[in-house]
Design a protein around this motif. Structure first.
Motif, PDB file in Angstrom:
ATOM      1  N   VAL A  40       0.852  -1.154  -0.029  1.00 45.82           N
ATOM      2  CA  VAL A  40      -0.061  -0.007   0.106  1.00 45.82           C
ATOM      3  C   VAL A  40       0.739   1.197   0.013  1.00 45.82           C
ATOM      4  O   VAL A  40       0.571   2.218  -0.805  1.00 45.82           O
ATOM      5  N   VAL A  91       2.304   1.888  -3.264  1.00 40.20           N
ATOM      6  CA  VAL A  91       1.284   2.296  -4.232  1.00 40.20           C
ATOM      7  C   VAL A  91       1.018   4.240  -3.881  1.00 40.20           C
ATOM      8  O   VAL A  91       1.061   4.889  -5.129  1.00 40.20           O
ATOM      9  N   GLY A 111      -1.636   0.790  -8.585  1.00 37.49           N
ATOM     10  CA  GLY A 111      -1.832  -0.423  -7.757  1.00 37.49           C
ATOM     11  C   GLY A 111      -1.734  -1.407  -8.602  1.00 37.49           C
ATOM     12  O   GLY A 111      -1.554  -2.694  -7.932  1.00 37.49           O
ATOM     13  N   ASN A 139      -3.591  -4.682  -6.538  1.00 38.37           N
ATOM     14  CA  ASN A 139      -3.810  -3.893  -5.678  1.00 38.37           C
ATOM     15  C   ASN A 139      -4.708  -2.622  -5.978  1.00 38.37           C
ATOM     16  O   ASN A 139      -4.192  -1.368  -5.491  1.00 38.37           O
ATOM     17  N   LYS A 140      -5.337  -2.495  -6.997  1.00 36.13           N
ATOM     18  CA  LYS A 140      -5.858  -1.404  -7.428  1.00 36.13           C
ATOM     19  C   LYS A 140      -7.112  -1.137  -6.523  1.00 36.13           C
ATOM     20  O   LYS A 140      -7.438   0.198  -6.439  1.00 36.13           O
ATOM     21  N   CYS A 175      -6.876  -0.346  -3.352  1.00 30.91           N
ATOM     22  CA  CYS A 175      -6.135   0.692  -2.594  1.00 30.91           C
ATOM     23  C   CYS A 175      -5.934   1.883  -2.972  1.00 30.91           C
ATOM     24  O   CYS A 175      -5.317   2.729  -2.357  1.00 30.91           O
ATOM     25  N   VAL A 176      -6.053   2.025  -4.305  1.00 33.20           N
ATOM     26  CA  VAL A 176      -5.548   3.378  -5.080  1.00 33.20           C
ATOM     27  C   VAL A 176      -6.375   4.669  -4.268  1.00 33.20           C
ATOM     28  O   VAL A 176      -5.721   5.521  -3.913  1.00 33.20           O
ATOM     29  N   CYS A 183      -4.802   5.440  -1.017  1.00 35.41           N
ATOM     30  CA  CYS A 183      -3.447   5.964  -1.094  1.00 35.41           C
ATOM     31  C   CYS A 183      -3.512   7.335  -1.511  1.00 35.41           C
ATOM     32  O   CYS A 183      -2.663   8.176  -1.037  1.00 35.41           O
TER      33      CYS A 183
END
Length: 627
Positions: free
Chosen positions: A44, A47, A88, A92-93, A95-96, A99
């Motif tokens: 995280v 990103v 991400g 991991n998209k 958590c964009v 972030c």
């Protein structure tokens, strides 16, 4: 002029943000019930760093905030938003958006540390919010948006440790990110939480899940004490209890007991007060100092007055009931004075529970910000008053008049209240006392009070210009405070006394967790049974509408408005109306000036091409003529 946003954090372009530490959450909750970050904290953080680098490259210089926030911005373009979504990767998209809020906090902190570039960092923070809003509103999968993007918890890696997990809904409220709070997807999440369509997971209280009986029309499925966790129902109970509290107080204050004895109504009122006090102490104990706010201080002052009145009344009752007992009579009178003195606070307390309405909510935000702005005025006032008070007392030392100190205090207070009294200073260290009082009155009445008026005016204008977003932020914070309550068992004050004295003290310490939970469930069912009868009926009717919407392929909360009632009878495409509109609609996605420049560039390019062709044709004609 000093802006209220320096304290409240809403004016993004001119102020230092009250950035909070990532390791603590605004919302009250137990620390032990939080799940770990859905994505490893280091990932995280990576990103977030990618996004920070991107925004620094997209906005290398200071720009006007309007160029960032407008819908057809030439800076925050679709390509920029798409690049941010790819920060991400495919894994991991989710958590964009979280972030981007982390980056906003970083830029706000950087604006404080690097004052020479504070405006640049503030604009970058605005860009973080704008991109986050674009991503939220562009997401078509509502289930993914709610469960993965907005309500899933993430942590970042800092100082070798993972921060406490938080989700986008909480973090946006914490950072007062009005742009994100005002996005459609965010408001849908708040709406679902408020209605109880998204609830805490019983197995893991740190997670949120969809209410599984949302579409069920069975009445008894909704007759469940656990539904009292719904913020809408908790707020309704609080409003009812507050109205009852006010009615009981009105009855007591209008019917004075001559003998000083406590009647039943007064007894109920003081029991409710004790329940409210226990509730405040419990929340402060579990949440810590971050729970303390303006309304907590206000309520504490009210409860302190009532407690003082009660103690004095008890002391009076300890005296002889003889009608000639003057001390008992005086104590009763003093107790009633404290009791009656709290009447304005009882009525003002009702505003605390009216903030779900837009008008009251916006005005409460104005009131809170004005109180914070008052800190500047009172800080200056205290310094000025101490200086002049020391001077007055010093003059009095030479006069040898010890009794004039009270007069000085009274005269200074009157000057602060714009009602100065100059007569008493004629013979007070003449002429220094009178001159000094003239100067003090001028500074307080002309300079400081006008500063206070200017601060209040600035606060009012800033809030009213952005009243809708401020109200949505206030409503989101209220919703999350209900949805993320410290206790899984909801005992709203004064019912918390039942929990404390009839459940916790006699049973919790020896009963198993499962048995104690069942006992709490049964007690809550009995206590809230009148309300549960109504909420179950309400949810049954709502379930029918949800099922109807799902049959139509619409969202669960969709409503058919009057302009949608004839959609089945119209087909604009077959009528040719769609084509007609397409031919005449303007291109608002790009500024008209940019469109004109692009057309001019195209015309220049066409002219260059035509000239080149003409230039190539003339030599060929000359060669043919020569041959």
């Amino acid at each position: 002029m000093v802006q209220w946003g320096k304290f409240f954090g809403a004016s993004e372009e001119r102020t230092r943000h009250r950035w909070a530490e990532e390791a603590r959450r605004l919302l009250p909750a137990n620390n032990h019930d939080l799940p770990p970050s859905a994505i490893p904290a280091k990932e995280v953080t990576k990103v977030a760093l990618r996004l920070k680098y991107q925004i620094e490259q997209v906005i290398p210089i200071e720009l006007d905030e309007a160029k960032i926030t407008k819908a057809n911005s030439a800076i925050i373009t679709q390509k920029v938003v798409q690049t941010a979504k790819e920060a991400g990767g495919p894994d991991n998209k989710a958590c964009v958006v979280y972030c981007l809020l982390v980056c906003k906090r970083w830029f706000k902190k950087q604006a404080v540390l690097e004052l020479w570039d504070s405006d640049l960092h503030d604009v970058r923070a605005v860009a973080c919010e704008t991109i986050a809003k674009r991503i939220i509103e562009a997401e078509e999968d509502q289930s993914y948006l709610l469960n993965k993007v907005l309500l899933q918890r993430f942590s970042i890696y800092r100082n070798g440790e993972e921060t406490e997990p938080a989700n986008v809904v909480e973090r946006a409220v914490d950072l007062h990110a009005l742009t994100v709070v005002g996005s459609s997807g965010y408001q849908k999440a708040v709406k679902f939480l408020w209605r109880g369509w998204i609830v805490q997971d019983d197995k893991n209280a740190g997670n949120f899940i969809e209410y599984k009986h949302r579409q069920e029309s069975n009445y008894w499925l909704h007759y469940d004490a656990d539904r009292m966790r719904t913020p809408l129902y908790q707020n309704a109970v609080q409003i009812f209890m507050s109205v009852l509290y006010l009615v009981l107080y009105t009855q007591c204050v209008n019917t004075v007991n001559e003998d000083g004895d406590l009647d039943v109504i007064e007894g109920i009122l003081y029991v409710m007060t004790f329940g409210f006090i226990c509730d405040e102490i419990s929340k402060f104990w579990k949440v810590g100092r971050y729970y303390f706010s303006f309304w907590n201080a206000f309520n504490s002052a009210l409860y302190a007055l009532l407690t003082t009145s009660f103690v004095i009344r008890m002391v009076a009752l300890a005296h002889s009931p003889n009608s000639h007992d003057e001390e008992r009579r005086e104590l009763n009178k003093l107790g009633y004075h404290f009791f009656a003195f709290s009447a304005p606070m009882f009525w003002m307390r009702m505003l605390l529970y009216m903030d779900v309405f837009r008008f009251f909510g916006a005005m409460l935000v104005v009131l809170k910000v004005m109180m914070r702005e008052s800190l500047i005025f009172f800080a200056l006032l205290v310094v000025v008053c101490i200086g002049f008070l020391q001077s007055f007392i010093g003059l009095n030392q030479t006069e040898g008049n010890r009794e004039i100190t009270g007069f000085i205090f009274e005269a200074m207070i009157k000057a602060i209240l714009t009602s100065p009294e100059f007569e008493g200073f004629d013979d007070y260290a003449h002429p220094f006392g009178l001159i000094l009082y003239y100067i003090f009155s001028f500074i307080v009445m002309v300079i400081l009070l006008n500063i206070l008026i200017a601060l209040y005016n600035s606060a009012y204008e800033d809030i009213t210009d952005n009243a809708i977003d401020e109200y949505m932020a206030l409503f989101a914070e209220k919703t999350m405070r209900f949805a993320r309550a410290p206790d899984e068992n909801v005992f709203i004050a004064p019912f918390n006394l039942i929990e404390i004295f009839l459940l916790i003290l006699p049973f919790e310490w020896w009963m198993s967790d499962h048995a104690y939970e069942r006992l709490n469930h049964y007690v809550m069912t009995v206590i809230y049974s009148p309300l549960l009868l109504m909420t179950a009926l309400y949810e049954t009717l709502e379930a029918k509408r949800v099922r109807f919407n799902r049959k139509r392929g619409e969202e669960d909360d969709d409503t058919i408005e009057e302009w949608e009632q004839m959609d089945e009878d119209l087909d604009f495409e077959s009528e040719g109306w769609t084509k007609t509109v397409e031919q005449t609609k303007p291109n608002v996605e790009v500024d008209s000036d940019v469109l004109a420049i692009r057309e001019l560039q195209q015309e220049v390019q066409d002219l260059k091409t035509m000239i080149k062709r003409m230039g190539s044709v003339e030599p060929e004609s000359a060669a043919n003529g020569g041959s």
